[in-house]
Design a protein around this motif. Structure first.
Motif, PDB file in Angstrom:
ATOM      1  N   ILE A  94       0.823  -1.227   0.000  1.00 17.44           N
ATOM      2  CA  ILE A  94       0.000   0.000   0.000  1.00 17.44           C
ATOM      3  C   ILE A  94       0.850   1.266   0.000  1.00 17.44           C
ATOM      4  O   ILE A  94       0.361   2.349  -0.275  1.00 17.44           O
ATOM      5  CB  ILE A  94      -0.962   0.028   1.218  1.00 17.44           C
ATOM      6  CG1 ILE A  94      -0.150   0.087   2.524  1.00 17.44           C
ATOM      7  CG2 ILE A  94      -1.926  -1.146   1.194  1.00 17.44           C
ATOM      8  CD1 ILE A  94      -0.898   0.726   3.654  1.00 17.44           C
ATOM      9  N   GLU A  95       2.130   1.132   0.309  1.00 17.66           N
ATOM     10  CA  GLU A  95       3.007   2.296   0.486  1.00 17.66           C
ATOM     11  C   GLU A  95       3.024   3.247  -0.722  1.00 17.66           C
ATOM     12  O   GLU A  95       2.916   4.474  -0.528  1.00 17.66           O
ATOM     13  CB  GLU A  95       4.424   1.828   0.820  1.00 17.66           C
ATOM     14  CG  GLU A  95       5.241   2.921   1.479  1.00 17.66           C
ATOM     15  CD  GLU A  95       6.602   2.401   1.935  1.00 17.66           C
ATOM     16  OE1 GLU A  95       7.047   1.352   1.454  1.00 17.66           O
ATOM     17  OE2 GLU A  95       7.212   3.074   2.786  1.00 17.66           O
ATOM     18  N   PRO A  96       3.129   2.756  -1.948  1.00 15.75           N
ATOM     19  CA  PRO A  96       3.169   3.698  -3.069  1.00 15.75           C
ATOM     20  C   PRO A  96       1.921   4.583  -3.144  1.00 15.75           C
ATOM     21  O   PRO A  96       2.009   5.751  -3.504  1.00 15.75           O
ATOM     22  CB  PRO A  96       3.272   2.789  -4.305  1.00 15.75           C
ATOM     23  CG  PRO A  96       3.810   1.498  -3.791  1.00 15.75           C
ATOM     24  CD  PRO A  96       3.292   1.360  -2.398  1.00 15.75           C
ATOM     25  N   ALA A  97       0.774   4.022  -2.770  1.00 20.27           N
ATOM     26  CA  ALA A  97      -0.477   4.789  -2.844  1.00 20.27           C
ATOM     27  C   ALA A  97      -0.594   5.813  -1.720  1.00 20.27           C
ATOM     28  O   ALA A  97      -1.450   6.693  -1.766  1.00 20.27           O
ATOM     29  CB  ALA A  97      -1.664   3.832  -2.796  1.00 20.27           C
ATOM     30  N   ARG A  98       0.272   5.704  -0.726  1.00 20.24           N
ATOM     31  CA  ARG A  98       0.237   6.664   0.382  1.00 20.24           C
ATOM     32  C   ARG A  98       1.060   7.914   0.075  1.00 20.24           C
ATOM     33  O   ARG A  98       0.920   8.933   0.754  1.00 20.24           O
ATOM     34  CB  ARG A  98       0.776   6.025   1.683  1.00 20.24           C
ATOM     35  CG  ARG A  98      -0.147   5.032   2.328  1.00 20.24           C
ATOM     36  CD  ARG A  98       0.302   4.777   3.758  1.00 20.24           C
ATOM     37  NE  ARG A  98       0.446   6.015   4.504  1.00 20.24           N
ATOM     38  CZ  ARG A  98      -0.543   6.671   5.087  1.00 20.24           C
ATOM     39  NH1 ARG A  98      -1.759   6.171   5.038  1.00 20.24           N
ATOM     40  NH2 ARG A  98      -0.331   7.792   5.733  1.00 20.24           N
ATOM     41  N   TYR A  99       1.888   7.846  -0.904  1.00 19.61           N
ATOM     42  CA  TYR A  99       2.737   8.975  -1.314  1.00 19.61           C
ATOM     43  C   TYR A  99       3.532   9.555  -0.146  1.00 19.61           C
ATOM     44  O   TYR A  99       3.770  10.746  -0.077  1.00 19.61           O
ATOM     45  CB  TYR A  99       1.896  10.066  -1.971  1.00 19.61           C
ATOM     46  CG  TYR A  99       1.200   9.593  -3.217  1.00 19.61           C
ATOM     47  CD1 TYR A  99       1.905   9.314  -4.379  1.00 19.61           C
ATOM     48  CD2 TYR A  99      -0.179   9.402  -3.216  1.00 19.61           C
ATOM     49  CE1 TYR A  99       1.258   8.856  -5.529  1.00 19.61           C
ATOM     50  CE2 TYR A  99      -0.829   8.949  -4.353  1.00 19.61           C
ATOM     51  CZ  TYR A  99      -0.098   8.669  -5.504  1.00 19.61           C
ATOM     52  OH  TYR A  99      -0.733   8.214  -6.617  1.00 19.61           O
ATOM     53  N   ARG A 100       3.892   8.708   0.741  1.00 22.15           N
ATOM     54  CA  ARG A 100       4.726   9.069   1.901  1.00 22.15           C
ATOM     55  C   ARG A 100       4.109  10.147   2.801  1.00 22.15           C
ATOM     56  O   ARG A 100       4.826  10.892   3.467  1.00 22.15           O
ATOM     57  CB  ARG A 100       6.121   9.504   1.451  1.00 22.15           C
ATOM     58  CG  ARG A 100       6.832   8.379   0.747  1.00 22.15           C
ATOM     59  CD  ARG A 100       8.267   8.663   0.561  1.00 22.15           C
ATOM     60  NE  ARG A 100       8.915   7.521  -0.084  1.00 22.15           N
ATOM     61  CZ  ARG A 100      10.196   7.458  -0.349  1.00 22.15           C
ATOM     62  NH1 ARG A 100      10.980   8.460  -0.039  1.00 22.15           N
ATOM     63  NH2 ARG A 100      10.718   6.404  -0.912  1.00 22.15           N
ATOM     64  N   TRP A 101       2.793  10.272   2.774  1.00 17.70           N
ATOM     65  CA  TRP A 101       2.153  11.173   3.725  1.00 17.70           C
ATOM     66  C   TRP A 101       2.399  10.605   5.120  1.00 17.70           C
ATOM     67  O   TRP A 101       2.411   9.386   5.282  1.00 17.70           O
ATOM     68  CB  TRP A 101       0.647  11.256   3.477  1.00 17.70           C
ATOM     69  CG  TRP A 101       0.304  11.989   2.229  1.00 17.70           C
ATOM     70  CD1 TRP A 101      -0.174  11.443   1.084  1.00 17.70           C
ATOM     71  CD2 TRP A 101       0.434  13.395   1.980  1.00 17.70           C
ATOM     72  NE1 TRP A 101      -0.351  12.412   0.129  1.00 17.70           N
ATOM     73  CE2 TRP A 101       0.015  13.629   0.646  1.00 17.70           C
ATOM     74  CE3 TRP A 101       0.864  14.485   2.736  1.00 17.70           C
ATOM     75  CZ2 TRP A 101       0.014  14.886   0.065  1.00 17.70           C
ATOM     76  CZ3 TRP A 101       0.859  15.739   2.150  1.00 17.70           C
ATOM     77  CH2 TRP A 101       0.437  15.931   0.841  1.00 17.70           C
ATOM     78  N   PRO A 102       2.565  11.454   6.132  1.00 16.45           N
ATOM     79  CA  PRO A 102       2.854  10.944   7.481  1.00 16.45           C
ATOM     80  C   PRO A 102       1.770   9.988   7.975  1.00 16.45           C
ATOM     81  O   PRO A 102       0.581  10.230   7.775  1.00 16.45           O
ATOM     82  CB  PRO A 102       2.908  12.196   8.346  1.00 16.45           C
ATOM     83  CG  PRO A 102       3.227  13.292   7.402  1.00 16.45           C
ATOM     84  CD  PRO A 102       2.589  12.922   6.099  1.00 16.45           C
TER      85      PRO A 102
END
Lengths: 296, 423
Positions: B267-275
């Motif tokens: 799921i990490e790519p879809a989170r766009y590194r938001w905190p």
């Protein structure tokens, strides 16, 4: 009339404010906030009067010399600090901002050229726009740098799972992130206006000449590189969603600061035609007493 | 002039006793009304919280209720036996009572030292007593001073900032350091542990509105979602809701992590590194600890929070002596002022006693000097006033100094005899 209001007055006020900020690390105090606002406010007032006096009595317009430009940049940054301290009295912004304010004043006094830039009456408006927009861009880069440093410190603490130090309060990551993003956008816009007005200024001053813009001048070249970097930083944020927040934006603002230091260093130390001056690489020693209206 | 407190607190009685003696706001109002009817000259403030029930009394001339009388009053009010209540009550008088009030207001006597609610509760109690016309100059001065002391403790020490409960540390020391606001954040609750409930309450207080509940038991998820006005999502959509979450509180009873590093990487790519703030309150842990190393993820386990709590407790204990010192200083100052007030009638009589001969002498002198203009008369008048003030200064200063240790009865008697002062 205002000759008694000198650089030393507002530098001392900012210095005392910095010492007061440092005392945050040692003890709590109920009156420190009021003292901080008092000393910074007094320093900013003296700073404003000093700049007004210079603009009104000696040179005729603000931002008309390299020295003036640095003093105005310090003034804008000090004003930003006062604003932040008023609205966030418990956050230790001063520990990060005031050293930059004092460094800008130091550069103005010891390194910057006090001689007025060469100007023609027809191009004064564009010259003012050019100087002002570059100044705002620089202040935005500095604010971004401070926010970036604070971001890394705060993020490091949170990753290490340590409770917040009570004597060194920092804003939340979200606040710092927003400040970083805005700083990059504002600095890019202002730098764009500055570059454009600089080109127009040259075209007006050298109408009819084919080589009117000295693209290979070190200051012009380094400024274009900084502008290019800022545009790239904004573009990275627009294209890559993951670079719009967090550590990447903080990295971009820190890198912008490095570029800025290079540009300012080039302007101060290298031989340049920028601003109508022609200087040898060795910086002239400008003692504080050469600052008109100053008492230092 | 007496100040007295009779009551009980978490220090000396268990919660079941405190519950039986507690007063609701309406009961407090009725109790104060009854007290006013019974003893009109008695000033009284009733503080009733989940941790204490205390009746503060002050009186200039009348007698404050004794411990036995308060026990009887409480017992009658709650339908209990007076003897049973009497055993549960403590009593403090004079400086000790004032010091106790200041310590209570400054949250030094609270179950969780430094918790901020008690000051508001003290103020509410005083407000209610004011509305019931049960307060007077003594309680007014004491409660005003108590609020001042609480503020001083809060300013000069960081005792109130040291949270020591896991949910409060999680929210104040970590979540609020990541997010500036919570009303636009998405909170995901995985599981249904008790601590999640409390943490969610803290987050709601900070403005969190958007709550999603994921639970293996769909019925339990619906129940929790209804409680927190959120939405329940089936367990198999955990990855989807985790992608859009800002805060996660996880308290399942699972024996192995419910969010593995592989799942998070998906799921990490879809989170766009938001905190992403993750509170893993489960034992064994629900989140693979390696997820905490991913960019933008701030993962805290129960042990991390416990360590932070211990550090805070240690720091708070270090600051406690400074806070106690402030309470002591302020209590001493308050008592000195209170004692000094008791000398007021004597001081007034002393001043009045000297006024009469001064006026007589002044009158005689001015009659003998009719050639004096207004300026000369004023000068002489001022000179006489200065003389009186200088003569009165030593005895008044002695009274002030002696008041620091209590009402100076011996000195007052001596002055009354020396200057023939009458009551």
């Amino acid at each position: 009339m205002l000759s008694g209001v000198g650089i030393i007055c507002f530098t001392a006020s900012y210095g005392v404010a910095l010492v007061l900020e440092l005392t945050r690390l040692l003890f709590r105090s109920g009156i420190r906030g009021a003292l901080l606002l008092g000393f910074t406010g007094a320093g900013l007032l003296a700073h404003s009067l000093f700049l007004y006096y210079r603009a009104a009595s000696a040179i005729g317009s603000p931002l008309s010399s390299e020295q003036d430009w640095y003093l105005w940049a310090a003034w804008a940054l000090a004003g930003t600090y006062l604003y932040l301290t008023y609205y966030h009295p418990r956050t230790a912004f001063g520990l990060f901002v005031l050293p930059l304010v004092l460094a800008l004043i130091g550069v103005a006094v010891f390194l910057a050229d006090p001689q007025p830039f060469a100007r023609k009456p027809a191009s004064q408006v564009w010259a003012a726009i050019h100087a002002l927009s570059i100044l705002l861009a620089v202040v935005a880069v500095l604010v971004g740098f401070v926010a970036g440093v604070m971001y890394f410190q705060q993020a490091r603490r949170l990753k290490r799972k340590l409770p917040p130090p009570r004597r060194l309060r920092l804003p939340s990551l979200e606040w710092l992130d927003r400040a970083n993003s805005r700083a990059i956008v504002v600095s890019t816009l202002m730098m764009g206006v500055g570059v454009l007005s600089g080109v127009l200024l040259k075209l007006i001053n050298h109408a009819g000449q084919t080589d009117s813009v000295p693209w290979n001048d070190p200051v012009v070249l380094s400024t274009m590189i900084l502008f290019g970097w800022l545009v790239l930083a904004v573009a990275i944020g627009l294209i890559f969603k993951s670079a719009r927040a967090g550590r990447k934006v903080a990295f971009l603002t820190l890198a912008s600061f490095v570029f800025l230091v290079v540009v300012l260093g080039v302007g101060l130390l290298m031989d340049t035609q920028h601003g109508g001056k022609n200087r040898s690489p060795t910086p002239a020693c400008h003692s504080p007493c050469t600052v008109e209206g100053g008492t230092s | 002039m007496k100040v007295r407190v009779v009551g009980c607190s978490h220090h000396n009685v268990p919660i079941d006793v405190r519950e039986r003696l507690a007063f609701s706001p309406r009961q407090s109002q009725a109790a104060l009304e009854e007290l006013r009817r019974k003893s009109p000259k008695l000033e009284a403030v009733l503080i009733s919280t989940c941790n204490r029930v205390e009746l503060y009394m002050a009186t200039e001339n009348a007698t404050a209720l004794s411990r036995a009388e308060v026990a009887e009053f409480f017992a009658r009010f709650h339908g209990l036996k007076p003897d049973e209540v009497f055993e549960q009550l403590y009593e403090r008088t004079g400086a000790e009572a004032v010091r106790h009030l200041f310590a209570v207001a400054a949250s030094l006597d609270s179950m969780v030292v430094g918790e901020p609610q008690i000051l508001a509760q003290v103020k509410q109690a005083y407000q209610l007593a004011t509305e019931q016309e049960c307060v007077g100059p003594l309680t007014h001065a004491a409660f005003q001073a108590a609020v001042k002391v609480a503020r001083r403790v809060a300013t000069e020490t960081s005792i109130h900032e040291r949270r020591v409960s896991i949910p409060s540390v999680a929210v104040a020391d970590f979540a609020q350091q990541i997010f500036e606001r919570f009303d636009d954040k998405r909170t995901l609750l995985i599981g249904a542990g008790e601590m999640a409930d409390e943490t969610l309450r803290y987050l709601r207080d900070e403005g969190a509105r958007d709550v999603t509940v994921v639970n293996r038991n769909a019925g339990r998820a619906e129940e929790l979602a209804a409680k927190w006005r959120g939405r329940a999502v089936p367990w198999d959509r955990l990855g989807d809701v985790l992608t859009s979450a800002d805060l996660v509180i996880s308290t399942t009873g699972a024996e192995r992590p419910v969010v593995s590093l592989d799942l998070f990487r998906e799921i990490e790519p879809a989170r766009y590194r938001w905190p992403l703030f993750v509170l893993d309150l489960a034992v064994p842990r629900d989140f693979d600890p390696a997820i905490g190393q991913r960019p933008g993820v701030y993962l805290y386990s129960i042990d991390d929070l416990r360590t932070a709590c211990q550090q805070n407790r240690h720091q708070r204990d270090k600051e406690l002596p400074a806070a106690i010192r402030i309470v002591q200083q302020e209590a001493d100052r308050f008592m000195a002022e209170l004692h000094h007030r008791a000398t007021g009638p004597v001081i007034r009589q002393l001043k009045q006693g000297w006024q009469k001969p001064k006026e007589e002498e002044l009158h005689r002198l001015l009659n003998k000097l009719p050639e004096l203009d207004d300026r000369g008369r004023d000068e002489i008048r001022q000179s006489f006033d200065r003389l009186i003030n200088k003569l009165l200064h030593p005895p008044l200063e002695s009274l002030r100094r002696e008041s620091r240790h209590g009402i100076p009865h011996a000195l007052l008697d001596a002055l009354a005899k020396l200057f023939q002062l009458k009551d």
